[in-house]
Scaffold this motif. Structure first.
Motif, short mmCIF file in Angstrom:
data_model
loop_
_atom_site.label_atom_id
_atom_site.label_comp_id
_atom_site.label_asym_id
_atom_site.label_seq_id
_atom_site.Cartn_x
_atom_site.Cartn_y
_atom_site.Cartn_z
N UNK A 23 0.84 -1.19 0.00
CA UNK A 23 0.00 0.00 0.00
C UNK A 23 0.87 1.24 0.00
N UNK A 24 0.39 2.26 -0.66
CA UNK A 24 1.16 3.47 -0.82
C UNK A 24 0.83 4.48 0.28
N UNK A 25 1.86 4.93 0.98
CA UNK A 25 1.69 5.93 2.02
C UNK A 25 2.31 7.27 1.62
N UNK A 26 2.46 7.50 0.33
CA UNK A 26 3.03 8.76 -0.14
C UNK A 26 2.20 9.92 0.42
N UNK A 27 2.90 10.91 0.96
CA UNK A 27 2.24 12.07 1.54
C UNK A 27 1.91 11.92 3.01
N UNK A 28 2.12 10.74 3.56
CA UNK A 28 1.85 10.51 4.99
C UNK A 28 3.14 10.73 5.77
N UNK A 29 2.99 11.28 6.99
CA UNK A 29 4.15 11.50 7.87
C UNK A 29 3.95 10.72 9.15
N UNK A 30 4.99 10.01 9.54
CA UNK A 30 4.92 9.17 10.73
C UNK A 30 6.08 9.50 11.66
N UNK A 31 5.77 9.66 12.93
CA UNK A 31 6.78 9.90 13.96
C UNK A 31 7.10 8.59 14.65
N UNK A 32 8.38 8.34 14.88
CA UNK A 32 8.81 7.25 15.75
C UNK A 32 9.41 7.93 16.97
N UNK A 33 8.75 7.79 18.10
CA UNK A 33 9.20 8.44 19.33
C UNK A 33 10.07 7.46 20.11
N UNK A 34 11.31 7.86 20.36
CA UNK A 34 12.24 6.97 21.06
C UNK A 34 13.33 7.78 21.76
N UNK A 35 14.01 7.11 22.67
CA UNK A 35 15.18 7.67 23.32
C UNK A 35 16.18 6.53 23.49
N UNK A 36 17.28 6.78 24.16
CA UNK A 36 18.29 5.74 24.35
C UNK A 36 17.68 4.49 24.97
N UNK A 37 18.10 3.33 24.46
CA UNK A 37 17.63 2.07 24.99
C UNK A 37 16.46 1.46 24.24
N UNK A 38 16.08 2.04 23.09
CA UNK A 38 15.03 1.42 22.28
C UNK A 38 15.54 0.08 21.76
N UNK A 39 14.64 -0.88 21.59
CA UNK A 39 15.03 -2.16 21.00
C UNK A 39 15.32 -1.90 19.52
N UNK A 40 16.54 -2.21 19.08
CA UNK A 40 17.03 -1.86 17.76
C UNK A 40 16.05 -2.19 16.63
N UNK A 41 15.62 -3.43 16.56
CA UNK A 41 14.73 -3.85 15.47
C UNK A 41 13.37 -3.16 15.54
N UNK A 42 12.92 -2.83 16.74
CA UNK A 42 11.60 -2.25 16.90
C UNK A 42 11.53 -0.80 16.44
N UNK A 43 12.67 -0.16 16.25
CA UNK A 43 12.72 1.16 15.62
C UNK A 43 13.08 1.01 14.15
N UNK A 44 14.13 0.27 13.86
CA UNK A 44 14.66 0.23 12.49
C UNK A 44 13.75 -0.49 11.50
N UNK A 45 13.10 -1.58 11.90
CA UNK A 45 12.24 -2.30 10.95
C UNK A 45 11.03 -1.45 10.57
#
Length: 186
Positions: free
Chosen positions: A1-23
């Motif tokens: 599905x195309x999300x062109x034009x949509x903006x998404x925030x990923x809210x994190x700080x030190x200690x986030x689980x690597x894959x849970x932010x990057x994937x």
């Protein structure tokens, strides 16, 4: 599905689980969305990769620079450290609650439902989480389910990094649907 034009925030700080932010960051960008990593301070934040510190990730905006009005959704990575640090930060909680109150998509994985508990979003919702916080989720008034992903009126929760494919697919689907005007308040 195309999300062109949509903006998404990923809210994190030190200690986030690597894959849970990057994937999710990678998958949502692949779907065409603009994805900003939002954090407490500028610079970089460092992930936790299973049993040790992981790679740093560039912060795109600080909470002082970000506005809920600019985003269609928020993704909350887990890990034990990240949501525990964020749930005592009033600006972080306000940002999450503002996105929720605007009837936009809120997605939390692993231990990040702690943030939904702290904001009051969990109360009355069907949710899942990492099993060690099941009691926390239930005590906050949510109906905990043992499922890889649970969606309740645009609030998406997922158990752990092993469920990220389903989690990311649900984020794309829910953002594509748009605002969840039928959502009841927290």
């Amino acid at each position: 599905m195309d999300l062109t034009g949509k903006k998404i925030a990923i809210l994190a700080t030190n200690g986030f689980e690597q894959a849970e932010l990057e994937v999710p960051q990678e998958r949502l960008k692949q779907a065409g969305a603009t994805v900003d990593v939002v954090s407490l301070a500028a610079g970089e934040i460092k992930g936790w990769d299973q049993k040790d510190w992981g790679r740093p990730v560039k912060v795109d905006k600080t909470l002082d620079e970000a506005s809920a009005a600019d985003y269609d959704a928020i993704v909350l990575p887990g890990g034990q450290i990240n949501p525990d640090l964020l749930r005592v930060e009033p600006k972080a909680l306000k940002f999450i609650k503002d996105i929720f109150d605007a009837k936009k998509v809120v997605a939390a994985v692993c231990h990040a439902p702690w943030l939904l508990i702290e904001t009051g979003i969990a109360r009355g919702r069907k949710m899942t989480s990492f099993r060690s916080i099941k009691t926390d989720v239930a005590n906050a008034g949510a109906k905990w389910e043992d499922a890889e992903v649970v969606v309740d009126q645009g609030v998406i929760t997922s158990r752990n990094p092993g469920d990220l494919d389903a989690f990311c697919a649900k984020i794309v689907e829910e953002v594509k649907e748009g605002r969840h005007t039928q959502r009841s308040g927290a």
